[in-house]
Design a protein around this motif. Structure first.
Motif, mmCIF file in Angstrom:
data_model
loop_
_atom_site.group_PDB
_atom_site.id
_atom_site.type_symbol
_atom_site.label_atom_id
_atom_site.label_comp_id
_atom_site.label_asym_id
_atom_site.label_seq_id
_atom_site.Cartn_x
_atom_site.Cartn_y
_atom_site.Cartn_z
ATOM 1 N N GLY A 232 0.846 -1.192 0.000
ATOM 2 C CA GLY A 232 0.000 0.000 0.000
ATOM 3 C C GLY A 232 0.882 1.243 0.000
ATOM 4 O O GLY A 232 2.045 1.196 0.389
ATOM 5 N N ILE A 233 0.341 2.364 -0.424
ATOM 6 C CA ILE A 233 1.130 3.578 -0.610
ATOM 7 C C ILE A 233 1.723 4.111 0.692
ATOM 8 O O ILE A 233 2.880 4.521 0.727
ATOM 9 N N GLU A 234 0.949 4.115 1.758
ATOM 10 C CA GLU A 234 1.438 4.670 3.031
ATOM 11 C C GLU A 234 2.579 3.831 3.603
ATOM 12 O O GLU A 234 3.607 4.371 3.994
ATOM 13 N N ALA A 235 2.390 2.527 3.669
ATOM 14 C CA ALA A 235 3.419 1.642 4.213
ATOM 15 C C ALA A 235 4.664 1.653 3.325
ATOM 16 O O ALA A 235 5.789 1.659 3.825
ATOM 17 N N TYR A 236 4.469 1.681 2.007
ATOM 18 C CA TYR A 236 5.598 1.710 1.084
ATOM 19 C C TYR A 236 6.378 3.012 1.252
ATOM 20 O O TYR A 236 7.610 3.000 1.269
ATOM 21 N N SER A 237 5.677 4.124 1.395
ATOM 22 C CA SER A 237 6.340 5.413 1.576
ATOM 23 C C SER A 237 7.174 5.415 2.849
ATOM 24 O O SER A 237 8.311 5.900 2.854
ATOM 25 N N GLN A 238 6.638 4.870 3.913
ATOM 26 C CA GLN A 238 7.366 4.797 5.180
ATOM 27 C C GLN A 238 8.584 3.886 5.049
ATOM 28 O O GLN A 238 9.668 4.221 5.514
ATOM 29 N N TRP A 239 8.420 2.749 4.385
ATOM 30 C CA TRP A 239 9.522 1.821 4.179
ATOM 31 C C TRP A 239 10.627 2.488 3.347
ATOM 32 O O TRP A 239 11.810 2.380 3.672
ATOM 33 N N LEU A 240 10.229 3.196 2.295
ATOM 34 C CA LEU A 240 11.191 3.859 1.424
ATOM 35 C C LEU A 240 11.919 4.980 2.159
ATOM 36 O O LEU A 240 13.124 5.166 1.987
ATOM 37 N N GLU A 241 11.206 5.695 3.012
ATOM 38 C CA GLU A 241 11.805 6.753 3.823
ATOM 39 C C GLU A 241 12.893 6.173 4.723
ATOM 40 O O GLU A 241 13.989 6.733 4.821
#
Length: 61
Positions: free
Chosen positions: A35-44
């Motif tokens: 999902g976009i939120e979890a992926y964004s956090q992981w990428l951060e």
């Protein structure tokens, strides 16, 4: 306050650049799965780790 040799990095901006294709591309399989939120956090976290590693290596010289 940052010391004169330190630089501030905006992780959210780097993640946004990666997601929109301006700077690399998102991993579409992982993005769909997480999902976009979890992926964004992981990428951060991934980008922060990479920056910290580079800083540690350059500080040892």
């Amino acid at each position: 306050m940052a010391k004169s040799g330190q630089e501030t990095v905006n992780l959210k901006a780097l993640v946004a650049e990666q997601l929109n294709g301006k700077r690399g591309f998102a991993n579409s399989k992982k993005l769909k799965r997480m999902g976009i939120e979890a992926y964004s956090q992981w990428l951060e976290e991934k980008i922060a780790t990479k920056i910290a590693s580079k800083s540690a290596k350059s500080g040892k010289k």
